[in-house]
Design a protein around this motif. Structure first.
Motif, PDB file in Angstrom:
ATOM      1  N   ASN A 231      -0.526  -2.006   5.424  1.00 39.82           N
ATOM      2  CA  ASN A 231      -1.316  -1.842   6.454  1.00 39.82           C
ATOM      3  C   ASN A 231      -2.636  -2.448   6.372  1.00 39.82           C
ATOM      4  OD1 ASN A 231       0.677  -0.099   7.931  1.00 39.82           O
ATOM      5  ND2 ASN A 231      -0.290   1.757   7.118  1.00 39.82           N
ATOM      6  N   TYR A 232      -3.398  -2.441   5.399  1.00 40.65           N
ATOM      7  CA  TYR A 232      -4.683  -3.211   5.255  1.00 40.65           C
ATOM      8  C   TYR A 232      -4.400  -4.846   5.333  1.00 40.65           C
ATOM      9  CZ  TYR A 232      -8.378  -4.990   2.245  1.00 40.65           C
ATOM     10  OH  TYR A 232      -9.533  -5.796   2.029  1.00 40.65           O
ATOM     11  N   SER A 234      -2.140  -6.216   7.057  1.00 46.14           N
ATOM     12  CA  SER A 234      -1.737  -6.606   8.271  1.00 46.14           C
ATOM     13  C   SER A 234      -2.930  -6.440   9.513  1.00 46.14           C
ATOM     14  CB  SER A 234      -0.467  -5.760   9.000  1.00 46.14           C
ATOM     15  OG  SER A 234      -0.953  -4.530   8.892  1.00 46.14           O
ATOM     16  N   THR A 235      -3.794  -5.557   9.157  1.00 47.34           N
ATOM     17  CA  THR A 235      -4.942  -5.046  10.098  1.00 47.34           C
ATOM     18  C   THR A 235      -6.128  -5.549   9.762  1.00 47.34           C
ATOM     19  OG1 THR A 235      -4.777  -3.023   9.325  1.00 47.34           O
ATOM     20  CG2 THR A 235      -3.581  -3.374  10.993  1.00 47.34           C
TER      21      THR A 235
END
Length: 280
Positions: A231-232, A234-235
């Motif tokens: 998640n880190y 990708s965002t």
């Protein structure tokens, strides 16, 4: 036994050494990249200037995803899977190897068949079953349940149990020992390499598992480190001063426990304690 000559020994050592360097270089490059203040993706970046080394990348990624919480969640998930794997693997492996019962061959064949079925094919029905029917979404139990029984561990324990001297079990049965006592007092001490091997082989899967925890957990406070890092990346990572270093810093934290585990326990892969159970 044929003895190799000195030139052959030297050549073998050189080849093995080069192979080890090629294998270890990506890990070294990952650590060096995680410590660099200003990223250098070229080959020269493998030998950085000491003035360019810093722990800021670890601090930056920790501020966004809390590495400690991710490690704890990964530890709970992996520990639960390992515990279930050892308990069920030992019980099923012992039953298949040492007990005579109807359906043993069919059960073993089923364990082999499971090996060729990709887990991805089962994720949708598993998600419906666990999240909707059992209501275990956003729980550690929901993450652990699909991995509770590992067919690979069952096969490993069965093969080790088959190698044990049958005389030991016959003598113990004559003395009045039951199957649980035989398993605990006779079989398990003789298959310690199998226990460690099963744990090491099983550890890698849940520790690096991404897709299933990602599907079953929406609460970031419960997600393992592999999911938090994904998640880190990708965002958030693109907005940091050093995305390359931050991503590698997270990868180092994720890989470190696995590397340490193998370094500490790798000798058990080649150890053999079976001979200690039989006196000459």
């Amino acid at each position: 036994m044929n003895r190799i000559s000195r030139p052959q020994a030297v050549l073998r050592g050189v080849v093995l050494g080069l192979g080890a360097l090629v294998f270890l270089f990506p890990f070294y490059y990952m650590v060096v990249g995680a410590l660099q203040k200003d990223p250098d993706p070229t080959l020269a970046g493998a030998f950085p200037n000491p003035a360019n080394l810093t722990f800021d990348n670890f601090v930056n990624v920790n501020e966004r995803i809390n590495l400690g919480t991710g490690l704890i969640n990964s530890g709970i998930f992996t520990g639960g899977v390992l515990l279930c794997t050892v308990i069920f693997g030992v019980l099923v492996g012992y039953a298949l190897a040492m007990l005579k019962w109807r359906g043993a061959r069919a059960t073993f064949a089923l364990a082999l068949l499971v090996q060729v079925i990709p887990f991805q094919l089962l994720q949708i029905p598993l998600y419906v079953l666990i999240a909707r029917d059992y209501g275990l979404a956003d729980t550690h139990v929901g993450m652990i349940l699909p991995f509770a029984i590992n067919s690979t561990a069952v096969i490993i324990f069965r093969q080790y149990f088959l190698q044990l001297p049958k005389e030991l079990f016959e003598a113990a049965r004559i003395d009045g020992a039951g199957e649980i006592r035989l398993l605990w007092s006779v079989a398990l001490p003789l298959v310690r390499p199998a226990l460690v091997t099963a744990v090491l082989l099983t550890f890698i899967g849940p520790w690096n598992e991404f897709l299933w925890p990602f599907l079953i957990t929406k609460d970031a406070a419960l997600q393992p480190l592999a999911v938090s890092l994904a998640n880190y990346i990708s965002t958030v990572a693109a907005s940091t001063d050093n995305p390359f270093g931050a991503i590698l810093a997270g990868a180092v934290v994720l890989a470190a426990p696995v590397v340490v585990l193998f370094i500490v326990f790798q000798r058990y892969f080649v150890s053999n304690d079976l001979g200690s159970g039989v006196k000459g």
